[in-house]
Design a protein around this motif. Structure first.
Motif, PDB file in Angstrom:
ATOM      1  N   PHE A   1       0.833  -1.206   0.000  1.00  0.00           N
ATOM      2  CA  PHE A   1       0.000   0.000   0.000  1.00  0.00           C
ATOM      3  C   PHE A   1       0.865   1.252   0.000  1.00  0.00           C
ATOM      4  N   ASP A   2       1.957   1.225   0.767  1.00  0.00           N
ATOM      5  CA  ASP A   2       2.834   2.400   0.861  1.00  0.00           C
ATOM      6  C   ASP A   2       3.390   2.767  -0.509  1.00  0.00           C
ATOM      7  N   PHE A   3       3.744   1.748  -1.301  1.00  0.00           N
ATOM      8  CA  PHE A   3       4.236   2.041  -2.652  1.00  0.00           C
ATOM      9  C   PHE A   3       3.148   2.684  -3.501  1.00  0.00           C
ATOM     10  N   TYR A   4       1.963   2.072  -3.538  1.00  0.00           N
ATOM     11  CA  TYR A   4       0.884   2.601  -4.392  1.00  0.00           C
ATOM     12  C   TYR A   4       0.458   3.992  -3.934  1.00  0.00           C
ATOM     13  N   TYR A   5       0.499   4.216  -2.635  1.00  0.00           N
ATOM     14  CA  TYR A   5       0.152   5.537  -2.101  1.00  0.00           C
ATOM     15  C   TYR A   5       1.164   6.579  -2.559  1.00  0.00           C
ATOM     16  N   GLU A   6       2.451   6.252  -2.421  1.00  0.00           N
ATOM     17  CA  GLU A   6       3.503   7.198  -2.803  1.00  0.00           C
ATOM     18  C   GLU A   6       3.524   7.415  -4.312  1.00  0.00           C
ATOM     19  N   MET A   7       3.314   6.355  -5.065  1.00  0.00           N
ATOM     20  CA  MET A   7       3.296   6.469  -6.524  1.00  0.00           C
ATOM     21  C   MET A   7       2.102   7.311  -6.966  1.00  0.00           C
ATOM     22  N   GLY A   8       0.941   7.091  -6.337  1.00  0.00           N
ATOM     23  CA  GLY A   8      -0.249   7.874  -6.658  1.00  0.00           C
ATOM     24  C   GLY A   8      -0.041   9.346  -6.365  1.00  0.00           C
ATOM     25  N   SER A   9       0.576   9.648  -5.231  1.00  0.00           N
ATOM     26  CA  SER A   9       0.846  11.042  -4.864  1.00  0.00           C
ATOM     27  C   SER A   9       1.816  11.674  -5.854  1.00  0.00           C
ATOM     28  N   PHE A  10       2.846  10.928  -6.236  1.00  0.00           N
ATOM     29  CA  PHE A  10       3.842  11.436  -7.185  1.00  0.00           C
ATOM     30  C   PHE A  10       3.191  11.765  -8.523  1.00  0.00           C
ATOM     31  N   LEU A  11       2.391  10.836  -9.042  1.00  0.00           N
ATOM     32  CA  LEU A  11       1.728  11.049 -10.334  1.00  0.00           C
ATOM     33  C   LEU A  11       0.765  12.230 -10.266  1.00  0.00           C
ATOM     34  N   TYR A  12       0.106  12.393  -9.115  1.00  0.00           N
ATOM     35  CA  TYR A  12      -0.831  13.503  -8.958  1.00  0.00           C
ATOM     36  C   TYR A  12      -0.095  14.839  -8.992  1.00  0.00           C
ATOM     37  N   TYR A  13       0.962  14.940  -8.207  1.00  0.00           N
ATOM     38  CA  TYR A  13       1.667  16.223  -8.127  1.00  0.00           C
ATOM     39  C   TYR A  13       2.457  16.546  -9.402  1.00  0.00           C
ATOM     40  N   LYS A  14       2.772  15.525 -10.182  1.00  0.00           N
ATOM     41  CA  LYS A  14       3.422  15.762 -11.476  1.00  0.00           C
ATOM     42  C   LYS A  14       2.404  16.087 -12.567  1.00  0.00           C
ATOM     43  N   GLY A  15       1.112  15.933 -12.240  1.00  0.00           N
ATOM     44  CA  GLY A  15       0.063  16.255 -13.198  1.00  0.00           C
ATOM     45  C   GLY A  15      -0.304  15.128 -14.142  1.00  0.00           C
ATOM     46  N   TYR A  16       0.266  13.930 -13.924  1.00  0.00           N
ATOM     47  CA  TYR A  16       0.015  12.818 -14.838  1.00  0.00           C
ATOM     48  C   TYR A  16      -1.399  12.243 -14.718  1.00  0.00           C
ATOM     49  N   LEU A  17      -2.029  12.426 -13.566  1.00  0.00           N
ATOM     50  CA  LEU A  17      -3.367  11.869 -13.381  1.00  0.00           C
ATOM     51  C   LEU A  17      -4.444  12.736 -14.010  1.00  0.00           C
ATOM     52  N   ASN A  18      -4.080  13.918 -14.415  1.00  0.00           N
ATOM     53  CA  ASN A  18      -5.066  14.865 -14.957  1.00  0.00           C
ATOM     54  C   ASN A  18      -4.985  15.039 -16.467  1.00  0.00           C
ATOM     55  N   ARG A  19      -4.140  14.237 -17.115  1.00  0.00           N
ATOM     56  CA  ARG A  19      -4.027  14.349 -18.576  1.00  0.00           C
ATOM     57  C   ARG A  19      -3.654  12.990 -19.156  1.00  0.00           C
ATOM     58  N   ASN A  20      -3.882  12.847 -20.435  1.00  0.00           N
ATOM     59  CA  ASN A  20      -3.505  11.617 -21.123  1.00  0.00           C
ATOM     60  C   ASN A  20      -2.001  11.609 -21.379  1.00  0.00           C
ATOM     61  N   ILE A  21      -1.387  10.467 -21.139  1.00  0.00           N
ATOM     62  CA  ILE A  21       0.041  10.342 -21.433  1.00  0.00           C
ATOM     63  C   ILE A  21       0.235   9.171 -22.387  1.00  0.00           C
ATOM     64  N   SER A  22       1.355   9.167 -23.067  1.00  0.00           N
ATOM     65  CA  SER A  22       1.606   8.137 -24.082  1.00  0.00           C
ATOM     66  C   SER A  22       1.877   6.790 -23.420  1.00  0.00           C
ATOM     67  N   ALA A  23       1.759   5.733 -24.217  1.00  0.00           N
ATOM     68  CA  ALA A  23       2.026   4.383 -23.710  1.00  0.00           C
ATOM     69  C   ALA A  23       3.447   4.279 -23.165  1.00  0.00           C
TER      70      ALA A  23
END
Length: 557
Positions: free
Chosen positions: A427-449
């Motif tokens: 869980f700690d990994f998925y939590y940290e990865m989710g936070s990282f992707l959010y703050y980098k803006g990756y969760l709010n836009r489409n990214i390439s494969a």
């Protein structure tokens, strides 16, 4: 009279069972009935045009939490174009506040609950052009100038009275097809609409076999049983499973089961199933016994785990385990434990869902008891409770996004293994990865494969502050296994040794290494196969041969 039975599915690939049942149950009646299926992703104006072009006298909508807002919009537009077109509603989303819904929305009729018999009587009366307020059709609401007329509840029907809803000329290619062999559930989980009625009804088992043969002959890819707990009757389940195991087919059959009640005899039968014949969806929801009691689930997670692991040993059934966030008295810490408990089993898929307080459910009635605040708009998702805040649920949504994209796709398993051991818990990994992707803006836009892989390098270097030499080799392996081999993203290294590759190709042609017809050779600077299988890092020059036709065809030299 022309009736248009309209389904608005959540995805194009889905199909609607309800409207097919209605048409089939009235096929002996002389009237013009047509089924039209759309999806919530279709442009409303285009769907409106399609409906109006059919020139119906009546449009009947199948209503669920995912499509009700869309349908309300469509109903309004239909009445704007032609107020003489009558509208009939049915389905779970309109079956628990029927009178209020009909008063507040355009339309003349609403069918409550199980609809086949009510719909049949409704059509018969329509053809006779009789006054609906003068004839007692159970389960039907009728809007009149004097208010809404209701004829009372209808008793549940014998399932064997149902007419098989599919026809020989149905085009089911590339569709998920739904089927039910039973209605009802022996359990009374408070968040589920099955808790609103008791008992389980079954179709005649010989009839079920005959109908399943239809899907097999049509070469349907995936048949999803909508039975709430398919194995609640072990004898029934075993006979159906045995029948399907012995059939020659590539069709996959999906069942919702309760793993804890699987018997040794059932598992013995399931062990004989061909690979990909069955897939199971198993509702864990939480591993907190107190929370389970709060929702009327009397099951022990250890029992579920034991049976899931037994099924894993036979290696032929894909398992999908469900968790629900926002349950009564489950806080963030407790949910984290539930997540880690389920993750420890390593099923093929884990679905992290969020509590929906459905109309008619006991959970909705108890919302104030648990301090539950939920969206007043479909799908009525939980916003906060006395035990988990809105902010914490938002963080879990980020975990869910990472889990679904990376774990459930199955394409990043070795990359995930690399990171999981660097954290105290999965869980700690998925939590940290989710936070990282959010703050980098990756969760709010489409990214390439390719960028879905690249973010791991960024996470490794920016969050863990580690060198990515080994990680890039692991990413390269997972990337090549599931993507086209000729091109590598620029952030991955490709080492070319033409003489060595020529030597390997010569040996392959002679049958000395493998018998792959079409293949790709890739050089790695570690023994990637040893690392993937044993976790041992051995540096050097190693070559991996990928079978272009079978992603599991991999040979290392």
């Amino acid at each position: 009279m022309k009736v248009l039975l309209v389904a608005v599915n959540s995805k194009f690939i889905h199909s609607n069972l309800a409207v097919r049942y209605l048409k089939a149950f009235t096929k002996d009646i002389e009237y013009n009935c047509k089924v039209r299926e759309f999806s919530i992703n279709d442009i409303v104006d285009k769907v409106l045009q399609e409906i109006i072009n059919e020139k119906p006298n009546l449009v009947a909508f199948s209503c669920y939490i995912w499509n009700i807002e869309y349908i309300k919009m469509l109903a309004n537009l239909i009445k704007c174009v032609d107020e003489n077109i009558e509208i009939l509603y049915g389905g779970p989303e309109v079956s628990y506040d029927c009178k209020e819904f009909l008063i507040n929305n355009p339309g003349e009729f609403l069918i409550e609950g199980e609809g086949e018999k009510t719909y049949r009587e409704f059509i018969q009366l329509k053809l006779l052009k009789k006054d609906f307020t003068e004839v007692n059709i159970k389960g039907l609401y009728t809007k009149t100038e004097n208010g809404v007329f209701y004829s009372g509840k209808r008793e549940y029907m014998d399932m064997n009275e149902l007419v098989f809803p599919y026809e020989e000329n149905d085009k089911l290619d590339n569709k998920i097809v739904y089927y039910e062999a039973s209605r009802g559930c022996p359990f009374n989980c408070k968040y589920c609409l099955s808790s609103t009625f008791h008992g389980v009804r079954f179709l005649n088992i010989e009839r079920v076999k005959k109908e399943l043969k239809y899907f097999i002959n049509k070469k349907v890819k995936l048949v999803k049983f909508v039975d709430r707990t398919f194995n609640c009757n072990p004898k029934f389940a075993m006979e159906i499973w045995s029948f399907l195991i012995n059939e020659e087919t590539n069709t996959t059959f999906h069942f919702e089961i309760s793993a804890d009640i699987l018997t040794k005899e059932e598992i013995k039968i399931l062990a004989k199933a061909p690979l990909n014949r069955f897939q199971f969806e198993i509702g864990v929801q939480t591993t907190n016994n107190k929370v389970l009691k709060n929702i009327n689930r009397y099951v022990n997670f250890e029992d579920i785990k034991e049976k899931v692991e037994e099924l894993q040993k036979i290696k032929n059934i894909k398992q999908h385990l469900d968790l629900i966030a926002g349950l009564p008295e489950e806080d963030f810490k407790s949910f984290k434990k539930s997540f880690n408990d389920v993750y420890s089993i390593y099923p093929e898929e884990i679905q992290l869902g969020f509590l929906k307080l459905l109309k008619g459910s006991d959970m909705r009635e108890e919302a104030s008891k648990w301090g539950m605040v939920y969206s007043p708009y479909p799908p009525y998702e939980i916003l906060k409770t006395n035990h988990i805040s809105y902010e914490e649920l938002v963080k879990l949504k980020r975990v869910e996004m990472v889990l679904d994209k990376y774990y459930n796709s199955g394409k990043f398993r070795n990359i995930l293994k690399y990171f999981i051991i660097k954290f105290k818990t999965p869980f700690d990994f998925y939590y940290e990865m989710g936070s990282f992707l959010y703050y980098k803006g990756y969760l709010n836009r489409n990214i390439s494969a390719a960028d879905y892989y690249k973010v791991f390098i960024e996470f490794n270097e920016e969050v863990l502050k580690e060198n990515s030499i080994l990680l890039k080799e692991i990413i390269k392996f997972d990337y090549l296994k599931y993507n086209k081999k000729k091109w590598l993203p620029p952030f991955l290294d490709r080492y070319v040794d033409k003489d060595k590759e020529k030597e390997i190709k010569s040996k392959i042609k002679k049958g000395e290494i493998c018998n792959f017809d079409k293949f790709h050779i890739e050089k790695f600077n570690i023994n990637i196969i040893k690392y993937v299988s044993l976790g041992i890092i051995e540096k050097g020059n190693f070559y991996v041969i990928f079978d272009e036709k079978d992603r599991n065809g991999i040979v290392s030299i």
